[in-house]
Design a protein around this motif. Structure first.
Motif, PDB file in Angstrom:
ATOM      1  N   ILE A 252     -13.319  55.659   4.159  1.00 43.58           N
ATOM      2  CA  ILE A 252     -12.255  56.192   3.314  1.00 43.58           C
ATOM      3  C   ILE A 252     -11.936  55.108   2.299  1.00 43.58           C
ATOM      4  O   ILE A 252     -11.595  53.977   2.662  1.00 43.58           O
ATOM      5  N   SER A 253     -12.048  55.436   1.032  1.00 35.74           N
ATOM      6  CA  SER A 253     -11.781  54.483  -0.043  1.00 35.74           C
ATOM      7  C   SER A 253     -10.482  54.873  -0.731  1.00 35.74           C
ATOM      8  O   SER A 253     -10.390  55.932  -1.347  1.00 35.74           O
ATOM      9  N   VAL A 254      -9.485  54.007  -0.628  1.00 43.31           N
ATOM     10  CA  VAL A 254      -8.162  54.276  -1.179  1.00 43.31           C
ATOM     11  C   VAL A 254      -8.046  53.607  -2.548  1.00 43.31           C
ATOM     12  O   VAL A 254      -8.321  52.419  -2.690  1.00 43.31           O
ATOM     13  N   GLY A 255      -7.623  54.351  -3.559  1.00 44.40           N
ATOM     14  CA  GLY A 255      -7.426  53.799  -4.894  1.00 44.40           C
ATOM     15  C   GLY A 255      -7.276  54.916  -5.896  1.00 44.40           C
ATOM     16  O   GLY A 255      -7.297  56.100  -5.535  1.00 44.40           O
ATOM     17  N   SER A 256      -7.115  54.539  -7.186  1.00 43.43           N
ATOM     18  CA  SER A 256      -7.012  55.587  -8.198  1.00 43.43           C
ATOM     19  C   SER A 256      -7.567  55.189  -9.557  1.00 43.43           C
ATOM     20  O   SER A 256      -8.353  55.907 -10.123  1.00 43.43           O
ATOM     21  N   ASP A 257      -7.145  54.067 -10.109  1.00 42.86           N
ATOM     22  CA  ASP A 257      -7.525  53.717 -11.480  1.00 42.86           C
ATOM     23  C   ASP A 257      -7.382  52.212 -11.675  1.00 42.86           C
ATOM     24  O   ASP A 257      -6.915  51.510 -10.789  1.00 42.86           O
ATOM     25  N   ASN A 258      -7.762  51.731 -12.861  1.00 43.19           N
ATOM     26  CA  ASN A 258      -7.720  50.295 -13.144  1.00 43.19           C
ATOM     27  C   ASN A 258      -6.468  49.828 -13.884  1.00 43.19           C
ATOM     28  O   ASN A 258      -6.396  48.667 -14.265  1.00 43.19           O
ATOM     29  N   PHE A 259      -5.494  50.681 -14.083  1.00 42.76           N
ATOM     30  CA  PHE A 259      -4.339  50.281 -14.882  1.00 42.76           C
ATOM     31  C   PHE A 259      -3.140  49.819 -14.061  1.00 42.76           C
ATOM     32  O   PHE A 259      -2.176  49.315 -14.613  1.00 42.76           O
ATOM     33  N   TYR A 260      -3.172  49.977 -12.761  1.00 46.50           N
ATOM     34  CA  TYR A 260      -1.972  49.716 -11.972  1.00 46.50           C
ATOM     35  C   TYR A 260      -1.545  48.253 -12.008  1.00 46.50           C
ATOM     36  O   TYR A 260      -0.367  47.949 -11.915  1.00 46.50           O
ATOM     37  N   ILE A 261      -2.479  47.303 -12.163  1.00 43.20           N
ATOM     38  CA  ILE A 261      -2.109  45.896 -12.325  1.00 43.20           C
ATOM     39  C   ILE A 261      -1.651  45.647 -13.751  1.00 43.20           C
ATOM     40  O   ILE A 261      -0.615  45.026 -13.981  1.00 43.20           O
ATOM     41  N   ALA A 262      -2.403  46.140 -14.731  1.00 41.86           N
ATOM     42  CA  ALA A 262      -2.070  45.927 -16.137  1.00 41.86           C
ATOM     43  C   ALA A 262      -0.674  46.466 -16.469  1.00 41.86           C
ATOM     44  O   ALA A 262       0.044  45.895 -17.288  1.00 41.86           O
ATOM     45  N   GLU A 263      -0.277  47.565 -15.825  1.00 43.49           N
ATOM     46  CA  GLU A 263       1.071  48.096 -16.039  1.00 43.49           C
ATOM     47  C   GLU A 263       2.131  47.076 -15.630  1.00 43.49           C
ATOM     48  O   GLU A 263       3.207  47.031 -16.213  1.00 43.49           O
ATOM     49  N   GLY A 264       1.826  46.248 -14.643  1.00 46.64           N
ATOM     50  CA  GLY A 264       2.757  45.191 -14.233  1.00 46.64           C
ATOM     51  C   GLY A 264       2.994  44.160 -15.327  1.00 46.64           C
ATOM     52  O   GLY A 264       4.042  43.532 -15.383  1.00 46.64           O
ATOM     53  N   PHE A 265       2.008  43.988 -16.204  1.00 41.42           N
ATOM     54  CA  PHE A 265       2.147  43.080 -17.344  1.00 41.42           C
ATOM     55  C   PHE A 265       2.790  43.767 -18.544  1.00 41.42           C
ATOM     56  O   PHE A 265       3.055  43.130 -19.548  1.00 41.42           O
ATOM     57  N   GLY A 266       3.001  45.069 -18.460  1.00 42.04           N
ATOM     58  CA  GLY A 266       3.649  45.780 -19.553  1.00 42.04           C
ATOM     59  C   GLY A 266       2.771  46.726 -20.340  1.00 42.04           C
ATOM     60  O   GLY A 266       3.210  47.275 -21.355  1.00 42.04           O
ATOM     61  N   CYS A 267       1.521  46.933 -19.931  1.00 47.64           N
ATOM     62  CA  CYS A 267       0.690  47.931 -20.613  1.00 47.64           C
ATOM     63  C   CYS A 267       1.351  49.291 -20.485  1.00 47.64           C
ATOM     64  O   CYS A 267       1.856  49.647 -19.426  1.00 47.64           O
ATOM     65  N   ARG A 268       1.342  50.031 -21.571  1.00 44.49           N
ATOM     66  CA  ARG A 268       1.843  51.405 -21.524  1.00 44.49           C
ATOM     67  C   ARG A 268       0.646  52.326 -21.354  1.00 44.49           C
ATOM     68  O   ARG A 268      -0.356  52.192 -22.054  1.00 44.49           O
ATOM     69  N   THR A 269       0.764  53.238 -20.393  1.00 43.20           N
ATOM     70  CA  THR A 269      -0.318  54.171 -20.123  1.00 43.20           C
ATOM     71  C   THR A 269       0.205  55.600 -20.100  1.00 43.20           C
ATOM     72  O   THR A 269       1.393  55.834 -19.912  1.00 43.20           O
ATOM     73  N   THR A 270      -0.713  56.517 -20.284  1.00 43.24           N
ATOM     74  CA  THR A 270      -0.358  57.927 -20.168  1.00 43.24           C
ATOM     75  C   THR A 270      -0.172  58.256 -18.688  1.00 43.24           C
ATOM     76  O   THR A 270      -0.781  57.625 -17.823  1.00 43.24           O
ATOM     77  N   HIS A 271       0.674  59.213 -18.419  1.00 40.04           N
ATOM     78  CA  HIS A 271       0.839  59.739 -17.067  1.00 40.04           C
ATOM     79  C   HIS A 271       0.918  61.249 -17.208  1.00 40.04           C
ATOM     80  O   HIS A 271       1.994  61.826 -17.326  1.00 40.04           O
ATOM     81  N   GLU A 272      -0.246  61.874 -17.214  1.00 35.83           N
ATOM     82  CA  GLU A 272      -0.354  63.312 -17.403  1.00 35.83           C
ATOM     83  C   GLU A 272      -0.583  64.002 -16.062  1.00 35.83           C
ATOM     84  O   GLU A 272      -1.149  63.415 -15.143  1.00 35.83           O
TER      85      GLU A 272
END
Length: 186
Positions: free
Chosen positions: A48-68
């Motif tokens: 079982i591989s748990v995860g979703s995407d590569n932005f969850y760390i970058a969001e901690g630095f302030g990257c703005r991402t879409t959440h659709e």
């Protein structure tokens, strides 16, 4: 088993199999864990591989991402205008920043449910170069590689420590002696 173990990364497939939106999947640890466990029940994959995407760390630095509702996150705007800005940032806390706490909690839940009977991989990372491209934006990050090699090398050393932190935290807080788990370092 009598064959090589297979560990497919099926994050969005798990959301579909569980009948939940991608938005709920990557923003709710309980939903993510439930979806991965449900997918395992249906497919009986080796890992079982748990995860979703590569932005969850970058969001901690302030990257703005879409959440659709039915799309994985995509970069709206990078967190920094220059690599120097990254070095001025405070160290991230995997228990607080970005969606790192969510990823750690989802991994903990799956490990607990696996009860030592399944191999669980928590893909709670982002590679150092991927982090460069998400913090700076793809084009700016590639320009940095050509025009500022020394600073990029320093950043990659910094980013390596950033991406190791949630993995070490995941190992320290998620595992029990009876549970086999692997943390993917890309």
């Amino acid at each position: 088993t009598d064959c090589v173990a297979v560990a497919p990364y099926m994050y969005d497939v798990a959301a579909a199999a569980a009948g939940v939106s991608l938005l709920d999947y990557y923003t709710d640890a309980e939903v993510m864990a439930h979806a991965q466990l449900m997918l395992h029940e249906r497919l009986d994959q080796d890992v079982i591989s748990v995860g979703s995407d590569n932005f969850y760390i970058a969001e901690g630095f302030g990257c703005r991402t879409t959440h659709e509702e039915q799309e994985l996150p995509a970069l709206i705007s990078p967190a920094v205008d220059s690599l120097q800005d990254v070095f001025a940032a405070q160290p991230l806390d995997p228990h607080v920043d970005g969606r790192m706490p969510l990823m750690l909690e989802a991994a903990r839940r799956v490990v607990k449910e696996a009860n030592g009977e399944l191999f669980v991989e928590a893909n709670i990372d982002s590679g150092p170069f991927q982090l460069l491209l998400t913090l700076r934006g793809s084009e700016a990050g590639c320009v940095d590689v050509v025009e500022d090699v020394e600073r990029v090398h320093s950043f990659l050393e910094f980013a390596t420590q950033v991406v190791i932190t949630p993995n070490v935290t995941g190992i320290a807080t998620s595992l029990t002696p009876r549970t086999a788990a692997s943390i993917a370092l890309m």
